[in-house]
Write a protein that holds these residues in place. Structure first.
Motif, PDB file in Angstrom:
ATOM      1  N   LEU A 134       0.816  -1.293   0.062  1.00 32.45           N
ATOM      2  CA  LEU A 134       0.097  -0.020  -0.134  1.00 32.45           C
ATOM      3  C   LEU A 134       1.022   1.148   0.222  1.00 32.45           C
ATOM      4  N   ARG A 135       0.910   2.007  -0.979  1.00 28.66           N
ATOM      5  CA  ARG A 135       1.261   3.238  -1.031  1.00 28.66           C
ATOM      6  C   ARG A 135       0.416   4.237  -0.010  1.00 28.66           C
ATOM      7  N   PRO A 136       1.418   4.742   0.778  1.00 34.05           N
ATOM      8  CA  PRO A 136       0.745   5.647   1.844  1.00 34.05           C
ATOM      9  C   PRO A 136      -0.096   6.815   1.344  1.00 34.05           C
ATOM     10  N   PHE A 165       5.424   2.002   7.721  1.00 32.50           N
ATOM     11  CA  PHE A 165       4.086   2.026   7.212  1.00 32.50           C
ATOM     12  C   PHE A 165       3.383   1.023   7.262  1.00 32.50           C
ATOM     13  N   ARG A 166       1.833   0.732   7.407  1.00 34.46           N
ATOM     14  CA  ARG A 166       1.441  -0.147   7.287  1.00 34.46           C
ATOM     15  C   ARG A 166       1.376  -1.007   6.197  1.00 34.46           C
ATOM     16  N   ALA A 167       1.309  -2.285   5.627  1.00 29.27           N
ATOM     17  CA  ALA A 167       1.530  -3.094   4.438  1.00 29.27           C
ATOM     18  C   ALA A 167       2.424  -2.446   3.559  1.00 29.27           C
ATOM     19  N   THR A 168       3.597  -2.133   3.963  1.00 30.76           N
ATOM     20  CA  THR A 168       4.513  -1.501   2.763  1.00 30.76           C
ATOM     21  C   THR A 168       5.755  -2.639   2.769  1.00 30.76           C
ATOM     22  N   GLY A 169       5.818  -3.482   3.351  1.00 29.89           N
ATOM     23  CA  GLY A 169       6.912  -4.523   3.201  1.00 29.89           C
ATOM     24  C   GLY A 169       6.239  -5.846   3.002  1.00 29.89           C
ATOM     25  N   SER A 170       7.081  -7.081   2.345  1.00 29.85           N
ATOM     26  CA  SER A 170       6.529  -8.279   2.198  1.00 29.85           C
ATOM     27  C   SER A 170       7.696  -9.328   2.378  1.00 29.85           C
ATOM     28  N   LEU A 171       7.260 -10.381   2.812  1.00 32.06           N
ATOM     29  CA  LEU A 171       8.072 -11.477   3.431  1.00 32.06           C
ATOM     30  C   LEU A 171       7.439 -12.815   2.709  1.00 32.06           C
ATOM     31  N   GLY A 172       8.245 -13.575   2.089  1.00 34.73           N
ATOM     32  CA  GLY A 172       7.668 -14.904   1.632  1.00 34.73           C
ATOM     33  C   GLY A 172       8.393 -15.395   0.096  1.00 34.73           C
ATOM     34  N   ASN A 217       4.367  -8.750  -5.465  1.00 33.18           N
ATOM     35  CA  ASN A 217       3.238  -7.948  -4.889  1.00 33.18           C
ATOM     36  C   ASN A 217       2.983  -7.221  -5.870  1.00 33.18           C
ATOM     37  N   PRO A 218       1.487  -6.846  -5.861  1.00 35.16           N
ATOM     38  CA  PRO A 218       1.036  -5.748  -6.654  1.00 35.16           C
ATOM     39  C   PRO A 218       0.745  -4.512  -5.853  1.00 35.16           C
ATOM     40  N   VAL A 219       0.787  -3.173  -6.436  1.00 34.11           N
ATOM     41  CA  VAL A 219       1.024  -2.018  -5.525  1.00 34.11           C
ATOM     42  C   VAL A 219      -0.423  -1.326  -5.744  1.00 34.11           C
ATOM     43  N   ALA A 220      -0.947  -0.929  -4.656  1.00 35.07           N
ATOM     44  CA  ALA A 220      -2.123  -0.314  -4.768  1.00 35.07           C
ATOM     45  C   ALA A 220      -2.159   1.000  -3.641  1.00 35.07           C
ATOM     46  N   ASP A 221      -3.081   1.989  -3.813  1.00 35.89           N
ATOM     47  CA  ASP A 221      -2.947   3.190  -2.803  1.00 35.89           C
ATOM     48  C   ASP A 221      -3.833   2.658  -1.574  1.00 35.89           C
ATOM     49  N   GLU A 222      -3.310   3.109  -0.381  1.00 37.50           N
ATOM     50  CA  GLU A 222      -3.855   3.210   0.662  1.00 37.50           C
ATOM     51  C   GLU A 222      -5.158   3.504   0.702  1.00 37.50           C
ATOM     52  N   GLY A 223      -6.337   2.792   1.354  1.00 37.80           N
ATOM     53  CA  GLY A 223      -7.624   3.289   1.187  1.00 37.80           C
ATOM     54  C   GLY A 223      -7.987   4.313   1.948  1.00 37.80           C
TER      55      GLY A 223
END
Length: 282
Positions: free
Chosen positions: A115-117, A176-183, A276-282
């Motif tokens: 999520l882009r903040p 920031f929330r949901a800005t990194g990923s692991l797996g 991971n896709p990228v989306a704007d923070e809701g």
């Protein structure tokens, strides 16, 4: 052997990943709670290895992956750990590693959107190899450190650059929330005889923007594990993110930042590809 953490029919679980699907470990191993606790038990690890010859309980497509360790107690990150990345950042490698922390709640799984903040347009990517700790300990000698490694996974330490440089501390820009990923999964250490033979690549919409060899780390994995252990006890399931190679977006001319609709991949041959896709923070 590969391990995954996931949700199946609304319930959290973990298992061994086979070519044909997943062996669900909680239904096979009494007392198996989560992947971190499994890594702490040599006896349960041996049982899990024996179950790798079993028939899969369900297909990978039947589950929603979680970060491979869903709630790591510590996520220790290393900055400026590739010499070429230090050069592009206008930094020099110092006597000691640059250590910072990331909160587990900032991480999402393979396939989940980053999520882009709302408060920044400077959302950047960082492809990395992550080490998953299997055996805890303090005051670990470098020559013993690899005995504490359970395996490896992919990590995207995606960063909010303007917030990262609000002060000389990195913390806010990394959490920031949901800005990194692991797996997407953990590959056990016995499958990787020498991590220095690995390479890490970062691909934006299929274009390779980052590439580095783990042989080129300024501070290698044994020394990083040993260094941190002088201050903190490592625990099973803790994560050590080893640093990103050159090619990050904000040092490009013009800068490249992640945009809604983009897909970023961390590809480490022999370990896996984290997408991971990228989306704007809701």
């Amino acid at each position: 052997m590969k391990f995954v953490s996931y949700r199946h029919q609304g319930a959290s679980s973990f298992g061994v990943l086979l070519e044909e699907g997943i062996v669900d470990l909680p239904r096979r191993l009494a007392g198996a709670k989560d992947l971190a606790s499994l890594l702490a038990s040599p006896a349960q690890l041996d049982e899990a290895r024996s179950l790798a010859a079993s028939k899969a309980d369900f297909a990978l497509s039947d589950v929603a992956l979680d970060p491979v360790i869903p709630r790591p107690g510590k996520v220790i990150c290393v900055g400026i750990n590739f010499v070429d990345h230090a050069a592009e950042a206008g930094r020099t490698v110092g006597k000691y590693p640059v250590i910072f922390q990331r909160y587990a709640e900032s991480l999402v799984a393979h396939g989940a959107p980053l999520l882009r903040p709302r408060v920044s347009q400077q959302f950047d990517f960082e492809a990395e190899l992550a080490v998953v700790i299997g055996k805890g300990g303090a005051h670990i000698a470098p020559e013993d450190a690899m005995d504490h490694v359970a395996g490896y996974t992919c990590f995207n330490d995606a960063s909010v650059r303007d917030w990262q440089f609000h002060t000389h501390q990195y913390g806010m820009g990394k959490n920031f929330r949901a800005t990194g990923s692991l797996g997407p999964w953990l590959v056990t250490a016995d499958e990787i005889p020498d991590y220095r033979q690995l390479s890490v690549q970062g691909l934006l919409n299929g274009e390779r923007l980052q590439q580095g060899r783990l042989a080129d780390l300024a501070f290698d994995i044994p020394n990083l594990i040993a260094y941190v252990s002088q201050a903190l006890d490592w625990q099973p399931g803790d994560i050590l993110a080893t640093g990103t190679p050159s090619g990050i977006g904000f040092k490009r001319k013009p800068p490249i930042f992640l945009q809604p609709g983009d897909t970023f991949e961390v590809a480490i041959p022999g370990v896996g590809t984290l997408s991971n896709p990228v989306a704007d923070e809701g």
